[in-house]
Design a protein around this motif. Sequence first.
Motif, PDB file in Angstrom:
ATOM      1  N   LEU A 146      22.725  57.025   9.898  1.00  0.00           N
ATOM      2  CA  LEU A 146      22.336  56.772  11.280  1.00  0.00           C
ATOM      3  C   LEU A 146      20.875  56.337  11.374  1.00  0.00           C
ATOM      4  CD1 LEU A 146      23.073  56.875  14.301  1.00  0.00           C
ATOM      5  CD2 LEU A 146      22.341  59.262  14.281  1.00  0.00           C
ATOM      6  N   ALA A 147      20.005  57.026  10.665  1.00  0.00           N
ATOM      7  CA  ALA A 147      18.578  56.687  10.681  1.00  0.00           C
ATOM      8  C   ALA A 147      18.333  55.287  10.113  1.00  0.00           C
ATOM      9  CB  ALA A 147      17.787  57.730   9.901  1.00  0.00           C
ATOM     10  N   VAL A 148      19.006  54.958   9.027  1.00  0.00           N
ATOM     11  CA  VAL A 148      18.836  53.628   8.418  1.00  0.00           C
ATOM     12  C   VAL A 148      19.352  52.540   9.350  1.00  0.00           C
ATOM     13  CG1 VAL A 148      19.663  52.145   6.534  1.00  0.00           C
ATOM     14  CG2 VAL A 148      18.819  54.450   6.040  1.00  0.00           C
ATOM     15  N   GLY A 170      26.303  68.123   2.547  1.00  0.00           N
ATOM     16  CA  GLY A 170      26.033  66.789   2.010  1.00  0.00           C
ATOM     17  C   GLY A 170      26.551  65.692   2.931  1.00  0.00           C
ATOM     18  N   ALA A 171      27.739  65.912   3.502  1.00  0.00           N
ATOM     19  CA  ALA A 171      28.308  64.923   4.424  1.00  0.00           C
ATOM     20  C   ALA A 171      27.438  64.798   5.674  1.00  0.00           C
ATOM     21  CB  ALA A 171      29.727  65.306   4.801  1.00  0.00           C
ATOM     22  N   LEU A 172      26.971  65.926   6.190  1.00  0.00           N
ATOM     23  CA  LEU A 172      26.084  65.890   7.353  1.00  0.00           C
ATOM     24  C   LEU A 172      24.798  65.149   7.031  1.00  0.00           C
ATOM     25  CD1 LEU A 172      25.270  66.752  10.222  1.00  0.00           C
ATOM     26  CD2 LEU A 172      24.376  68.865   9.209  1.00  0.00           C
ATOM     27  N   LEU A 173      24.227  65.432   5.893  1.00  0.00           N
ATOM     28  CA  LEU A 173      22.991  64.766   5.473  1.00  0.00           C
ATOM     29  C   LEU A 173      23.207  63.261   5.309  1.00  0.00           C
ATOM     30  CD1 LEU A 173      20.333  66.205   5.028  1.00  0.00           C
ATOM     31  CD2 LEU A 173      20.759  66.122   2.580  1.00  0.00           C
ATOM     32  N   ALA A 174      24.326  62.877   4.688  1.00  0.00           N
ATOM     33  CA  ALA A 174      24.632  61.456   4.497  1.00  0.00           C
ATOM     34  C   ALA A 174      24.807  60.748   5.839  1.00  0.00           C
ATOM     35  CB  ALA A 174      25.888  61.296   3.647  1.00  0.00           C
TER      36      ALA A 174
END
Length: 141
Positions: free
Chosen positions: A25-27, A16-20
């Motif tokens: 970063l993308a945003v 979850g932390a990696l996904l967040a």
Amino acid sequence: MQQIQEFVTNHPLLWGALLAALIALAVTEAMRMFKGQRPIPATEAVRLMNVEDAIVVDTRSAADYKKGHILNAKHIPMAGIDERAGEITKNTDRTIICYCGIGNVAPQAVVKLRKQGYAKVYALKGGINAWQGDGMPVTSK
């Protein structure tokens, strides 16, 4: 592939932390592109200086500026950019290129100058270090 599924199953918080972090970063990058705040490379800066007669602003300290700066760069340290923005140019449509040492401070100057009404303000990607790395000239005069 099975190891990845096992990792996700056994470590949901890490996953979850990696996904967040990836989403953040993308945003952030999408917002920079949307606002036009993507730093420009040295070649694009040279083109703007030659074609559009861009004003170059050095946001580093006085000591760093004296060691070497881009030819004809105006020295306005980041700490005084809000108060001294009028010294850059009165024409808010004029192209401005801000740079710092390694490219992490100039984008902040871009944001501040855009808030003051300057439309075409760019940050030099990688700062003066990248400029010199690309073989571009500097002066200490």
